[in-house]
Design a protein around this motif. Sequence first.
Motif, PDB file in Angstrom:
ATOM      1  N   LEU A 362      -5.177 -68.774  16.312  1.00 25.56           N
ATOM      2  CA  LEU A 362      -5.964 -67.606  16.699  1.00 25.56           C
ATOM      3  C   LEU A 362      -5.095 -66.353  16.682  1.00 25.56           C
ATOM      4  O   LEU A 362      -5.535 -65.289  16.234  1.00 25.56           O
ATOM      5  CB  LEU A 362      -6.548 -67.811  18.099  1.00 25.56           C
ATOM      6  N   ALA A 363      -3.861 -66.488  17.180  1.00 25.45           N
ATOM      7  CA  ALA A 363      -2.968 -65.333  17.236  1.00 25.45           C
ATOM      8  C   ALA A 363      -2.528 -64.905  15.841  1.00 25.45           C
ATOM      9  O   ALA A 363      -2.529 -63.707  15.510  1.00 25.45           O
ATOM     10  CB  ALA A 363      -1.752 -65.668  18.097  1.00 25.45           C
ATOM     11  N   VAL A 364      -2.134 -65.877  15.017  1.00 27.27           N
ATOM     12  CA  VAL A 364      -1.674 -65.544  13.677  1.00 27.27           C
ATOM     13  C   VAL A 364      -2.804 -64.891  12.877  1.00 27.27           C
ATOM     14  O   VAL A 364      -2.608 -63.892  12.183  1.00 27.27           O
ATOM     15  CB  VAL A 364      -1.143 -66.800  12.958  1.00 27.27           C
ATOM     16  N   ARG A 365      -4.000 -65.427  13.006  1.00 25.84           N
ATOM     17  CA  ARG A 365      -5.131 -64.867  12.246  1.00 25.84           C
ATOM     18  C   ARG A 365      -5.622 -63.561  12.841  1.00 25.84           C
ATOM     19  O   ARG A 365      -6.256 -62.777  12.139  1.00 25.84           O
ATOM     20  CB  ARG A 365      -6.253 -65.898  12.183  1.00 25.84           C
ATOM     21  N   MET A 366      -5.329 -63.309  14.102  1.00 23.75           N
ATOM     22  CA  MET A 366      -5.658 -61.995  14.641  1.00 23.75           C
ATOM     23  C   MET A 366      -4.735 -60.947  14.036  1.00 23.75           C
ATOM     24  O   MET A 366      -5.149 -59.823  13.736  1.00 23.75           O
ATOM     25  CB  MET A 366      -5.553 -61.992  16.163  1.00 23.75           C
ATOM     26  N   GLY A 367      -3.456 -61.317  13.853  1.00 22.62           N
ATOM     27  CA  GLY A 367      -2.519 -60.394  13.220  1.00 22.62           C
ATOM     28  C   GLY A 367      -2.749 -60.272  11.731  1.00 22.62           C
ATOM     29  O   GLY A 367      -2.652 -59.175  11.159  1.00 22.62           O
ATOM     30  N   PHE A 368      -3.053 -61.417  11.064  1.00 25.81           N
ATOM     31  CA  PHE A 368      -3.278 -61.449   9.626  1.00 25.81           C
ATOM     32  C   PHE A 368      -4.529 -62.293   9.360  1.00 25.81           C
ATOM     33  O   PHE A 368      -4.448 -63.519   9.214  1.00 25.81           O
ATOM     34  CB  PHE A 368      -2.069 -62.050   8.894  1.00 25.81           C
ATOM     35  N   PRO A 369      -5.692 -61.663   9.318  1.00 28.79           N
ATOM     36  CA  PRO A 369      -6.950 -62.419   9.201  1.00 28.79           C
ATOM     37  C   PRO A 369      -7.027 -63.314   7.971  1.00 28.79           C
ATOM     38  O   PRO A 369      -7.757 -64.308   7.977  1.00 28.79           O
ATOM     39  CB  PRO A 369      -8.018 -61.316   9.156  1.00 28.79           C
ATOM     40  N   LEU A 449     -17.931 -68.369  28.461  1.00 33.56           N
ATOM     41  CA  LEU A 449     -16.534 -68.250  28.875  1.00 33.56           C
ATOM     42  C   LEU A 449     -15.660 -69.266  28.139  1.00 33.56           C
ATOM     43  O   LEU A 449     -14.523 -68.955  27.752  1.00 33.56           O
ATOM     44  CB  LEU A 449     -16.411 -68.445  30.384  1.00 33.56           C
ATOM     45  N   LEU A 450     -16.169 -70.461  27.938  1.00 30.01           N
ATOM     46  CA  LEU A 450     -15.426 -71.460  27.180  1.00 30.01           C
ATOM     47  C   LEU A 450     -15.324 -71.049  25.713  1.00 30.01           C
ATOM     48  O   LEU A 450     -14.261 -71.177  25.085  1.00 30.01           O
ATOM     49  CB  LEU A 450     -16.101 -72.821  27.299  1.00 30.01           C
ATOM     50  N   ALA A 451     -16.421 -70.542  25.174  1.00 32.55           N
ATOM     51  CA  ALA A 451     -16.437 -70.172  23.759  1.00 32.55           C
ATOM     52  C   ALA A 451     -15.479 -69.031  23.460  1.00 32.55           C
ATOM     53  O   ALA A 451     -14.844 -68.999  22.395  1.00 32.55           O
ATOM     54  CB  ALA A 451     -17.854 -69.800  23.335  1.00 32.55           C
ATOM     55  N   VAL A 452     -15.337 -68.100  24.384  1.00 29.55           N
ATOM     56  CA  VAL A 452     -14.463 -66.964  24.112  1.00 29.55           C
ATOM     57  C   VAL A 452     -13.003 -67.399  24.071  1.00 29.55           C
ATOM     58  O   VAL A 452     -12.163 -66.716  23.474  1.00 29.55           O
ATOM     59  CB  VAL A 452     -14.694 -65.843  25.153  1.00 29.55           C
ATOM     60  N   CYS A 453     -12.675 -68.539  24.673  1.00 27.43           N
ATOM     61  CA  CYS A 453     -11.300 -69.067  24.602  1.00 27.43           C
ATOM     62  C   CYS A 453     -10.904 -69.410  23.171  1.00 27.43           C
ATOM     63  O   CYS A 453      -9.723 -69.328  22.814  1.00 27.43           O
ATOM     64  CB  CYS A 453     -11.158 -70.312  25.476  1.00 27.43           C
ATOM     65  N   VAL A 454     -11.866 -69.807  22.370  1.00 26.64           N
ATOM     66  CA  VAL A 454     -11.562 -70.193  20.982  1.00 26.64           C
ATOM     67  C   VAL A 454     -12.105 -69.181  19.975  1.00 26.64           C
ATOM     68  O   VAL A 454     -11.895 -69.333  18.775  1.00 26.64           O
ATOM     69  CB  VAL A 454     -12.103 -71.608  20.674  1.00 26.64           C
ATOM     70  N   HIS A 455     -12.811 -68.159  20.463  1.00 28.04           N
ATOM     71  CA  HIS A 455     -13.288 -67.058  19.612  1.00 28.04           C
ATOM     72  C   HIS A 455     -12.960 -65.735  20.310  1.00 28.04           C
ATOM     73  O   HIS A 455     -13.862 -64.975  20.698  1.00 28.04           O
ATOM     74  CB  HIS A 455     -14.801 -67.158  19.385  1.00 28.04           C
ATOM     75  N   PRO A 456     -11.683 -65.432  20.507  1.00 27.21           N
ATOM     76  CA  PRO A 456     -11.341 -64.215  21.259  1.00 27.21           C
ATOM     77  C   PRO A 456     -11.714 -62.955  20.490  1.00 27.21           C
ATOM     78  O   PRO A 456     -11.535 -62.889  19.262  1.00 27.21           O
ATOM     79  CB  PRO A 456      -9.821 -64.318  21.423  1.00 27.21           C
ATOM     80  N   PRO A 457     -12.236 -61.947  21.180  1.00 30.04           N
ATOM     81  CA  PRO A 457     -12.531 -60.669  20.508  1.00 30.04           C
ATOM     82  C   PRO A 457     -11.239 -59.918  20.213  1.00 30.04           C
ATOM     83  O   PRO A 457     -10.172 -60.223  20.772  1.00 30.04           O
ATOM     84  CB  PRO A 457     -13.376 -59.924  21.543  1.00 30.04           C
TER      85      PRO A 457
END
Length: 640
Positions: A362-369, A449-457
Motif C-alpha cells: 500500500l505504501a509503495v503504491r501510494m508513492g508510485f501507483p 473502518l476495516l476496509a479503509v485499513c486496506v484501501h487507505p485514501p
Amino acid sequence: MDDERLEAEGEVAVARLSIDSGDLRHAAAHLGNALTAAPQLPDAYEALAELAVAAGGPAAALELFSAEEPYIGAVACIAHLHAAAGHWDSALPALASVIGADPERPWAEVAWLADPDLPGQVPPDAVTQAVAVLVRTLPDPLPPRLREGVGPFYALVRACVGAHPGHSLLHTVGSTLARRFGDSAVAVAWAEHARDLDPGHWQAVVLGGALRAAGRRDEALAVWEAEIARDPSDVDLYVDVAELHRDCGRPAEGLAWLDRGLAVEPDHPKALPASFALRHAVEGGTENLLALSDHLRSHPEHGYAAALLAELCEDRPWLGHVHPASEASVNVLHQMLANPESARDHEIELLSSALEAPSTRLAVRMGFPNSKIDYQSVAEPDPRVPQYRTDTPLWLFEGPEGLDARPALDPPSARAAELLRDVAEPAWPAPVAAYDHAVRLSGLDPEDLLAVCVHPPLPREDEQGAYLLGRQPEMWVRAVQTFACLGLAHHRADEPWADSRRRAFLLDLLFGPEDWTNEAAGFALLATAWADPDAREDVGARLVDRMMAVGKAWRERDATSLASLCRLVLACPWLDETFLGLAEKMLKAVAEFDARTPQEDEERRTGITAELEARASGAHAPQGVPKPRSFLKRLFGRAR
C-alpha cells in the motif's frame, strides 16, 4: 495581501458612505472590519479619524463600538480612539490585547505608537498594565516570525523603561518582554534594577526567570530558593525550582522541592503533574507517564499537565506518533522518492526474496501507483498464518504460491474514506489524546473502518499531506490504519469491554497475519487501556501474547513488527516486571542485531535497490544474503 487590502478598501468605502449619510454605528462596524482585514491600511485610520469628527470627538466615537463581545478589528479601533483622546490607561492595554491575540499581523505599526514624545507622556502604570496583558499570551521565547509584528510595541516599552528609571514594576514586566525577544542581558539588567528598587516577590521571580533564560541557571536557583525561604507560599515557584534542577540534570533534587510544594498545596495544578514528570526523569519507564495521563483524565482543565505529557511523549514511537516501518521495500521507497529524477507516474518493479507485510505494498503504491512488487518465497514460520483463528480477514493471499496479497474487502464508502482522511494523523500529544481525537469515527460502520485499513485514501492536500505523499507515504498508511483501529475502539463504547464487539475486532486484527494492522490494532488496544483502567489487565496480556509469538518467529526470520510490539508492551506499566523486562531485552536485541551487522544490512539494501528498474529495462538482481540468527537463538532460547 492584495485580497486583504482590496477587502479592507471596500469596507472603508462603505464606512465613508455611512458617515456621509449619518449612520455612524454602521460606519464603525465597517471600519472594524477594515482593520480586521488589513491592520496596516492608512485609509482605515484616516476614515476612523473622520468618524471621530462626525461623532463629536474620539470619546463620543467610542460609544459606537460594542464593548460586550467586540471582534479584534473593533478592539483595535477602540484602542486608537482612546489614544486620540489621550486615554493611555485604556489605549495601551487595548492595543496590547489585540497584538497578543494575533501577533503575526502589524497591529503595532501605527503612527501614534512611534511618536518620540509618547514615552514621556504615558503614565508608567499604563505601560506596565499593557505589557502584563501582552506577555500573558505571547510564547516564551518569541519565534523570529512574530518579532516584527510585536517589535514597535517593544520599542515603546524600552523607551518608557528609560524614561522612568525609578518604576520597579515597569522594569519587572519589561524584563519578561525582553526575555521573550531573546534580549537576555537587557532582561537581567532590568530585573536586577527592579529588585534593587523594591526587593519584592515578583521582582525575585522575574529575575530568576531572566537568569535562567540567560543560561545562568545556578544564579537563578539561588535567587528562587532564597525567595522561597523568605516567602514559602508560592507553589508555582517550587515548580520552577524543581524543573530547573531537572534541566541541570538533577531531577531527584527537583523532586524534593516538589514534595515541599505539595505539602503547602496538595492539589496544586502544576506541582503534582510536575512530580510525575520528574519521577519519570529519575525512574524511566512509562509508569509515571501513565500516572500523568490518569491525572489529566481526572483534571482535564489542567493545561500544564497536558503540556507536560505531550512534551514527554513527543518523539517516542506509539506514545507520540506512529511507529516507523522497517521493511526493506520501505527503505527502497525512501531512496526512490529522494531521487530527483523519480516521478509518481514512473513504472517501478521490485523483486524481494521473502514475503513482507502486505501493507508495505500500500505504501509503495501510494508513492508510485504504477509499481509492481513480487516476492520469491515465504520464510518460516509462515507470516500469513494468523496466531489464532480470526473472523476478520483483511488480506487474501493469491497466486500459485500464495505470494500475492490482495485486500479481502471492497473499498470503503466515500464518506468513510473522506472522514478518515480528515481525522488521521501520524502524531498526537499522548495515547489518550489520539483515542479522544478518533471519537469522530465512532459512527462509521465497522466494515468501513476495516476496509479503509486496506484501501487507505491519499493524504490531505495540505503541506503535511504533500510531504507524506512525497517523502514518507508509509507513515500516512500507518496513520490511517491506526485511526481506523481507534475508530473500532469507539464502536459500541457502551458495551462492557470483555464481551464487546470493539474488543473482538481489535483482537482479530492483532492476532491476524503479520502486517502493520497488527501494530495499529495493538496501539488502539493500548490507547483504550490508558483511557479505561478496567481494560488494562486484559490488554496487557494480549499484547504480551502477540509480542512473544512474533519474538519466537524472529529467531528464524525477519519479523519487522517486533520492536513495535515491544514498545507497546513497555507502555503497559501495570504488567509484571517479568514481561516488561523481556520486552526491554527483545528491544535491545533488535538494536544490537542491527548494529552488529551493518555491512550485511547495507548489502541487503543495496541488493534490493539494484532490483528497482524502470519497466522498460525489466532487469532484476538478487536481494542479497540473509542475516545470521545464531546469537538470537541463544538470546531467546530461554525466553519463555
